[in-house]
Scaffold this motif. Structure first.
Motif, PDB file in Angstrom:
ATOM      1  N   GLN A 166       0.938  -1.164   0.139  1.00 55.71           N
ATOM      2  CA  GLN A 166      -0.219   0.356   0.378  1.00 55.71           C
ATOM      3  C   GLN A 166       0.642   1.307   0.022  1.00 55.71           C
ATOM      4  N   SER A 167       1.910   0.915   1.140  1.00 50.06           N
ATOM      5  CA  SER A 167       2.764   2.249   1.013  1.00 50.06           C
ATOM      6  C   SER A 167       3.514   2.535  -0.697  1.00 50.06           C
ATOM      7  N   HIS A 168       3.843   1.793  -1.163  1.00 47.08           N
ATOM      8  CA  HIS A 168       4.480   1.492  -2.632  1.00 47.08           C
ATOM      9  C   HIS A 168       3.876   2.486  -3.622  1.00 47.08           C
ATOM     10  N   GLY A 169       2.444   1.820  -3.736  1.00 47.65           N
ATOM     11  CA  GLY A 169       1.282   2.509  -4.694  1.00 47.65           C
ATOM     12  C   GLY A 169       0.638   3.933  -4.279  1.00 47.65           C
ATOM     13  N   ILE A 170       0.474   4.059  -2.938  1.00 41.32           N
ATOM     14  CA  ILE A 170       0.644   5.360  -2.728  1.00 41.32           C
ATOM     15  C   ILE A 170       1.570   6.107  -3.119  1.00 41.32           C
ATOM     16  N   THR A 171       2.676   5.748  -2.961  1.00 42.59           N
ATOM     17  CA  THR A 171       3.895   6.687  -2.725  1.00 42.59           C
ATOM     18  C   THR A 171       4.149   6.472  -4.400  1.00 42.59           C
ATOM     19  N   ALA A 172       3.915   6.074  -5.677  1.00 40.84           N
ATOM     20  CA  ALA A 172       3.967   5.486  -6.934  1.00 40.84           C
ATOM     21  C   ALA A 172       2.909   7.168  -7.730  1.00 40.84           C
ATOM     22  N   ILE A 173       1.786   6.876  -7.065  1.00 40.07           N
ATOM     23  CA  ILE A 173       0.803   7.635  -6.886  1.00 40.07           C
ATOM     24  C   ILE A 173       0.964   9.009  -6.755  1.00 40.07           C
ATOM     25  N   ALA A 174       2.003   9.105  -5.207  1.00 40.75           N
ATOM     26  CA  ALA A 174       2.426  10.966  -4.954  1.00 40.75           C
ATOM     27  C   ALA A 174       3.437  10.613  -6.375  1.00 40.75           C
ATOM     28  N   ASP A 175       4.649   9.761  -6.485  1.00 39.44           N
ATOM     29  CA  ASP A 175       5.460  10.481  -7.502  1.00 39.44           C
ATOM     30  C   ASP A 175       4.975  10.831  -8.997  1.00 39.44           C
ATOM     31  N   LEU A 176       4.224  10.115  -9.589  1.00 39.34           N
ATOM     32  CA  LEU A 176       3.064  10.620 -10.400  1.00 39.34           C
ATOM     33  C   LEU A 176       2.837  12.234 -10.347  1.00 39.34           C
ATOM     34  N   VAL A 177       1.774  12.428  -9.013  1.00 46.17           N
ATOM     35  CA  VAL A 177       1.874  13.944  -9.215  1.00 46.17           C
ATOM     36  C   VAL A 177       2.146  14.484  -8.817  1.00 46.17           C
ATOM     37  N   ARG A 178       3.355  14.901  -8.377  1.00 45.46           N
ATOM     38  CA  ARG A 178       4.484  15.586  -7.967  1.00 45.46           C
ATOM     39  C   ARG A 178       5.100  16.067  -9.339  1.00 45.46           C
ATOM     40  N   GLU A 179       5.255  14.794 -10.752  1.00 47.39           N
ATOM     41  CA  GLU A 179       6.036  15.245 -11.551  1.00 47.39           C
ATOM     42  C   GLU A 179       5.106  15.280 -12.581  1.00 47.39           C
ATOM     43  N   ARG A 180       3.165  15.663 -12.265  1.00 45.97           N
ATOM     44  CA  ARG A 180       2.250  16.281 -12.802  1.00 45.97           C
ATOM     45  C   ARG A 180       2.234  17.960 -12.846  1.00 45.97           C
ATOM     46  N   HIS A 181       2.972  17.946 -11.546  1.00 47.91           N
ATOM     47  CA  HIS A 181       2.739  19.650 -10.544  1.00 47.91           C
ATOM     48  C   HIS A 181       3.668  20.486 -11.608  1.00 47.91           C
ATOM     49  N   ALA A 182       5.334  19.379 -10.923  1.00 42.47           N
ATOM     50  CA  ALA A 182       6.139  20.114 -11.806  1.00 42.47           C
ATOM     51  C   ALA A 182       5.957  20.754 -12.913  1.00 42.47           C
ATOM     52  N   ARG A 183       5.477  19.789 -13.885  1.00 43.45           N
ATOM     53  CA  ARG A 183       4.987  20.811 -15.383  1.00 43.45           C
ATOM     54  C   ARG A 183       4.100  21.389 -15.467  1.00 43.45           C
ATOM     55  N   GLY A 184       3.324  21.477 -14.676  1.00 42.17           N
ATOM     56  CA  GLY A 184       2.101  22.193 -14.331  1.00 42.17           C
ATOM     57  C   GLY A 184       0.247  21.742 -14.626  1.00 42.17           C
ATOM     58  N   ALA A 185       0.461  20.424 -14.245  1.00 45.88           N
ATOM     59  CA  ALA A 185      -0.698  19.193 -14.886  1.00 45.88           C
ATOM     60  C   ALA A 185      -1.438  19.415 -13.759  1.00 45.88           C
ATOM     61  N   ALA A 186      -0.801  19.808 -12.931  1.00 47.36           N
ATOM     62  CA  ALA A 186      -1.276  19.325 -11.431  1.00 47.36           C
ATOM     63  C   ALA A 186      -2.065  20.396 -10.750  1.00 47.36           C
ATOM     64  N   PRO A 187      -2.941  20.613  -9.677  1.00 54.59           N
ATOM     65  CA  PRO A 187      -2.536  21.554  -8.254  1.00 54.59           C
ATOM     66  C   PRO A 187      -1.605  21.876  -7.700  1.00 54.59           C
ATOM     67  N   LEU A 188      -1.370  22.102  -6.495  1.00 54.77           N
ATOM     68  CA  LEU A 188      -0.670  21.815  -5.401  1.00 54.77           C
ATOM     69  C   LEU A 188      -1.435  21.198  -4.542  1.00 54.77           C
ATOM     70  N   SER A 189      -2.927  21.648  -4.668  1.00 55.92           N
ATOM     71  CA  SER A 189      -3.107  20.842  -3.731  1.00 55.92           C
ATOM     72  C   SER A 189      -2.982  19.340  -3.913  1.00 55.92           C
TER      73      SER A 189
END
Length: 446
Positions: A166-189
């Motif tokens: 579960q921790s690995h799965g959510i970390t993978a999602i969090a990494d994806l969100v951080r990458e999208r946020h860095a490209r401006g495709a996802a908000p900071l929230s």
């Protein structure tokens, strides 16, 4: 009917607490720095090989075995000897001295006592049978505790694995969100929300590790392994169908103990009743004066007589003892019925719980598969179509892992209930005895 424990079993548990013992069958003990690998049979054997509760119960059983010999001694002659000194203020009749010194020996053989000795023997045998049932109860209790500790270690290993995934799965999602946020495709929230779920998953993983260490420590104390043990293999095959099995060869130890206590109460009633009746005995005595002044008609004086004696009045004490014994028998009868009722209720409750867990097992497996498919669809819709929010993705991931936790807990609860079925039906020793000779009676007591 109670089976008397074989001498080999008594000797096996009579070792000194600090004595070194060979690892029991099924147990693989490694070095002090490596964990010990135990299957369920090995864990139970290791716990039974040393546990002080069993040694305590065996000591009491052996003690009451000696009390049976004490009671049987009433059938044999009783021989006593002593030195007597008598002194008067004038010459003692028949002697030319005011002081006598004599050696006296008496022999008494009971001929008929209306059941006094036999009831004492029956009472001692019943008390020994009760202590034997206490040994069986101690064995069952320790075996159940070891089996359930093994199940809990195995459960916590599985739950820790799920928590890590579960921790690995959510970390993978969090990494994806951080990458999208860095490209401006996802908000900071979205990034903050993913980080919050990630920290919660890590906290669950830490809690699962702590629970695993707790149960491994408990299993280590039960089995006296040198290092924290690891579970090995599958649960014992004897658990399968344990709740559907028929009656055991012997009733549960609690019922055996109540039966023995009822026999003891019956023997006590007979003993008290016989106490109000006379006893016929053959008594003989021989005495010899230790000096010339203490001898009257030669070197020895001897007598032989039949003696019939019994109580005439004891201030109502014997009647009170009879009433007390009668009340004790009534209580023992009720205790036996209660023990049987408790055993039936415990077994029925365990069977109903097992049936519920078995029914839930299929449903939880189907639920896990459905949520796993939903999780995959949500991830695809979030990445490719943008029709799912991050919250939907995180919730699907968490729900999938919770479904796996529910399925795993249900499986291990079923195993615990199967152990309870063996315990409540009195089949623990039959299922887990490493030495079949432990189940064979050397003699029986009815």
């Amino acid at each position: 009917m109670l089976a008397v424990l074989p001498a080999s079993m008594i000797a096996a548990h009579a070792r000194e607490p600090g004595a070194e013992e060979a690892p029991p069958p099924g147990q693989v003990v490694q070095s002090a720095t490596a964990p010990a690998a135990l299957d369920m049979h090995g864990a139970i054997d290791a716990a039974l090989s040393w546990h002080p509760r069993i040694r305590d119960a065996l000591g009491s059983f052996q003690q009451y075995g000696d009390y049976v010999d004490v009671a049987r001694a009433g059938y044999l002659p009783q021989v006593r000897a002593g030195l007597n000194t008598e002194q008067g203020n004038r010459e003692i009749a028949g002697y030319d001295s005011r002081r006598l010194h004599r050696f006296t020996m008496t022999v008494s053989q009971m001929l008929y006592d209306f059941g006094k000795v036999s009831s004492e023997v029956d009472l001692a045998q019943a008390q020994r049978a009760s202590e034997q049932a206490g040994v069986l109860l101690a064995i069952d209790d320790v075996a159940r505790e070891a089996a359930q500790a093994w199940i809990e270690v195995d459960r916590q290993k599985t739950l820790l694995e799920i928590a890590r995934e579960q921790s690995h799965g959510i970390t993978a999602i969090a990494d994806l969100v951080r990458e999208r946020h860095a490209r401006g495709a996802a908000p900071l929230s979205d990034e903050m929300q993913a980080r919050s779920r990630e920290e919660a998953a890590r906290a669950n993983e830490v809690e699962a590790e702590a629970q695993l260490q707790r149960w491994r420590t408990r299993l280590q104390l039960l089995t006296r392994t040198r290092a924290l043990p690891e579970t090995a293999g599958e649960p014992a095959a004897e658990l399968q169908g344990a709740c559907a099995a028929g009656e055991a060869r012997l009733p549960p130890p609690q019922v055996l103990m109540a039966q023995a206590q009822q026999l003891a109460a019956q023997a006590d009633v007979r003993r008290v009743r016989a106490g109000s009746l006379p006893t016929l005995s053959l008594d003989g005595s021989v005495s010899r004066g230790l000096d010339d002044a203490s001898r009257q008609y030669g070197d020895y004086d001897g007598t032989v007589m039949l003696n019939l004696s019994g109580p005439l009045y004891e201030g109502g004490g014997n009647r009170a003892r009879q009433r007390a014994a009668g009340h004790g028998l009534t209580a023992a009868d009720a205790a036996l019925e209660r023990a049987r009722l408790d055993a039936r209720q415990s077994l029925q409750d365990a069977r109903l719980r097992a049936s519920g867990y078995q029914a839930r097992e299929r449903l939880l497996a189907g639920r896990t598969d459905s949520i796993e498919q939903t999780r995959g669809l949500y991830r695809q819709q979030y990445l490719d179509l943008g029709t799912r929010s991050l919250l939907d993705l995180l919730n699907a991931e968490q729900e999938y892992q919770l479904a796996r936790l529910d399925a795993a807990n249900n499986r291990y609860e079923l195993q615990r209930v199967q152990v309870d079925c063996l315990y409540a039906s009195g089949r623990m020793r039959e299922a887990f005895a490493s030495d079949p000779a432990q189940l064979e009676p050397l003699e029986t007591f009815r």
